[in-house]
Scaffold this active site. Structure first.
Site, short mmCIF file in Angstrom:
data_model
loop_
_atom_site.label_atom_id
_atom_site.label_comp_id
_atom_site.label_asym_id
_atom_site.label_seq_id
_atom_site.Cartn_x
_atom_site.Cartn_y
_atom_site.Cartn_z
N LYS A 53 0.85 -1.20 0.00
CA LYS A 53 0.00 0.00 0.00
C LYS A 53 0.88 1.24 0.00
O LYS A 53 1.89 1.31 0.72
CB LYS A 53 -0.91 -0.02 1.24
CG LYS A 53 -1.94 1.11 1.29
CD LYS A 53 -2.84 0.95 2.51
CE LYS A 53 -3.87 2.07 2.61
NZ LYS A 53 -4.75 1.92 3.79
N SER A 73 -9.61 2.16 2.95
CA SER A 73 -8.82 2.94 2.02
C SER A 73 -7.85 2.10 1.20
O SER A 73 -7.29 2.55 0.21
CB SER A 73 -8.02 4.00 2.79
OG SER A 73 -7.07 3.38 3.67
N SER A 115 -9.54 -0.25 7.23
CA SER A 115 -9.04 -0.13 5.86
C SER A 115 -8.30 -1.35 5.33
O SER A 115 -7.91 -1.37 4.16
CB SER A 115 -8.13 1.10 5.73
OG SER A 115 -8.89 2.27 5.89
#
Length: 491
Positions: free
Chosen positions: A80, A155, A179
């Site tokens: 990420k 997210s 997330s």
């Protein structure tokens, strides 16, 4: 020939260690897959082709030299874009850091490299990890491989979508309010939030410092546990890191895979089984509860009365911390700088930089947080939210005196259409309704696929006491052993 992109991380590691395939072959297969499908999925913000192949060659050279390889050596991983990567762009999904190449690796990335995993690149995300759909990325939304018109969660939607699209067997996410788990639920993958402090935040671009937790994402529970074992552990560079041994999450996952939960008590939270969730989600959850009972678990219904206040408490605490953390993005030290033509003051340059660099959701949360921390409102808002956080922690403590772990749906609904909720922030925030309490408490939680509704994945969440991460892996692996995995339609 076996499609290397369809194998689990554990299977890939075994083939590489046994010399049945090379790390370069595995890496190239995944790079080819990314090239074939990511123009439709948009899971990656940056693909490090040269770096990945160089790392893979290093693994193959070590194997040829007879060195012992780690349990994930040669396995590709996607990271990420919230974690710093030396020499590799880290944007946090924001224009304000577009093109920034950090001079150092985060601890999580350091440990990935040391374990011999192969970093494929950086995955798309909501800007500064603020969002529940990966529609707030400055670089366009990621799409759910199950249905390209639907969101992949947020997210960390890029990390989850990369798994579901078979672009990577493993990925790293970060979990502030759900997330990791929420994208896992809506993409039919596994996402685990370790105990807060169990994984290092050093090099994690901060959103909400008392909540942010890096964690593993995978297609199987065992793979998630193997990745967890690699990245977890004490880090003296992180003042919140816990100086304690990592629980035996891999052993717990293997034990759970036998399908025996005899002697375990699992609590169903009454506040999470009433209104608010789609009927199809609740039907899949109830079927999973029955399956867990058949595996020997004792199911207990219990109440956690303050969980209903978790959402408003979170949306005061997290924005307050973000308003402080994001003050460093001022157009002076690094990142974007706008309006510096020699005729403007520092304050004007900062204002223009932030106006151009931050997206609407980031600006919204900065404003909420600044207001909640302002003189005259601190006690009424932020102070009260922290008191609610204490009450939620007490609910968890009381619950874990009665049961070994808690279970609930991961999200109230399946993946919704892209654009369906961006006009109403509150409806977007509801996506994290069931995940937020664990972040406020600090304990571990995992989402594991438990069924389908309307042809889309549903996730079940397992929550455990702090530093009892092994319990959640055991329960999740047991459910996986009886429910199985879910494969999206071919892209």
């Amino acid at each position: 020939m076996t499609d290397l992109t369809r194998l689990s991380a554990a299977e890939i590691a075994g083939l590489v260690a046994g010399g049945e395939t090379s790390a370069v072959e595995v890496t190239q297969a995944h790079l080819d897959r990314i090239a074939a499908v990511d123009d439709r999925v948009n899971a990656f913000l940056y693909v490090d082709t040269e770096g990945a192949l160089a790392a893979a060659r290093g693994v193959d050279e070590r194997r040829a030299a007879g060195e012992d390889l780690g349990p994930l050596a040669g396995v590709p991983v996607a990271v990420k874009d919230v974690l710093t990567t030396k020499g590799v762009p880290t944007t946090v999904g924001s224009k304000i850091l577009e093109g920034w190449r950090p001079p150092y690796d985060s601890t999580v990335v350091e440990r990935l490299r040391a374990a011999g995993t192969v970093m494929l690149g950086k995955t798309n995300m909501d800007e500064f990890a603020m969002g529940s759909s990966t529609e707030y990325s400055a670089y366009g939304p990621t799409r759910n491989p199950w249905n390209l018109d639907r969101i992949p969660g947020g997210s960390g939607g890029g990390s989850a979508a990369a798994l579901a699209a078979y672009e990577a067997p493993l990925s790293i996410g970060s979990d502030t309010g759900g997330s990791i788990r929420q994208p896992g639920a809506v993409t039919g993958t596994v996402g685990a939030k370790p105990t807060y402090g169990g994984t290092s935040r050093y090099g994690l671009v901060a959103f909400s410092s008392s909540l942010d937790t890096p964690g593993p994402c995978a297609r199987t529970v065992l793979d998630a546990a193997l990745l967890h074992q690699v990245i977890a552990g004490h880090d003296p560079r992180d003042s919140t890191s816990i100086p304690a041994p990592v629980p035996d999450v891999v052993g717990a996952a293997r034990l759970g895979a036998t399908g025996d939960l005899t002697g375990m008590k699992l609590g169903v939270i009454t506040e999470f089984t009433g209104e608010g969730a789609e009927p199809g989600v609740m039907a899949a959850f109830r079927e999973s509860v029955e399956a867990l009972a058949k595996l020997g678990a004792e199911i207990v219904e219990l109440s956690c009365p303050h969980f209903r206040y978790a959402l408003p408490a979170y949306y005061l605490i997290a924005p307050s911390e973000c308003s402080s953390n994001l003050a460093r993005f001022d157009g002076v030290r690094f990142g974007l700088r706008v309006g510096d033509d020699g005729n403007r003051s520092l304050e004007e340059v900062m204002s223009l930089t932030r106006e151009a660099g931050f997206g609407p959701e980031v600006k919204r949360r900065i404003m909420i947080g600044t207001y909640a921390l302002s003189s005259g409102y601190y006690d009424a808002y932020y102070g009260q939210a922290q008191k609610v956080r204490t009450l939620i922690t007490r609910d968890f403590t009381a619950a874990f005196e009665q049961v070994d772990a808690l279970i609930s749906p991961t999200t109230p609904f399946v993946a919704f259409p892209i654009g369906a909720r961006t006009a109403d922030p509150y409806q977007m925030y509801l996506a994290d309704l069931f995940t937020i309490p664990t972040n406020l408490y600090g304990g571990p939680a995992i989402s594991v696929p438990c069924g389908l509704s309307e042809g889309l994945p549903v996730g079940l969440q397992v929550m455990a006491p702090t530093m009892a991460d092994d319990r959640m892996y055991r329960v999740a692996a047991a459910l996986e052993s009886t429910v199985g995995s879910f494969t999206p339609p071919a892209l």
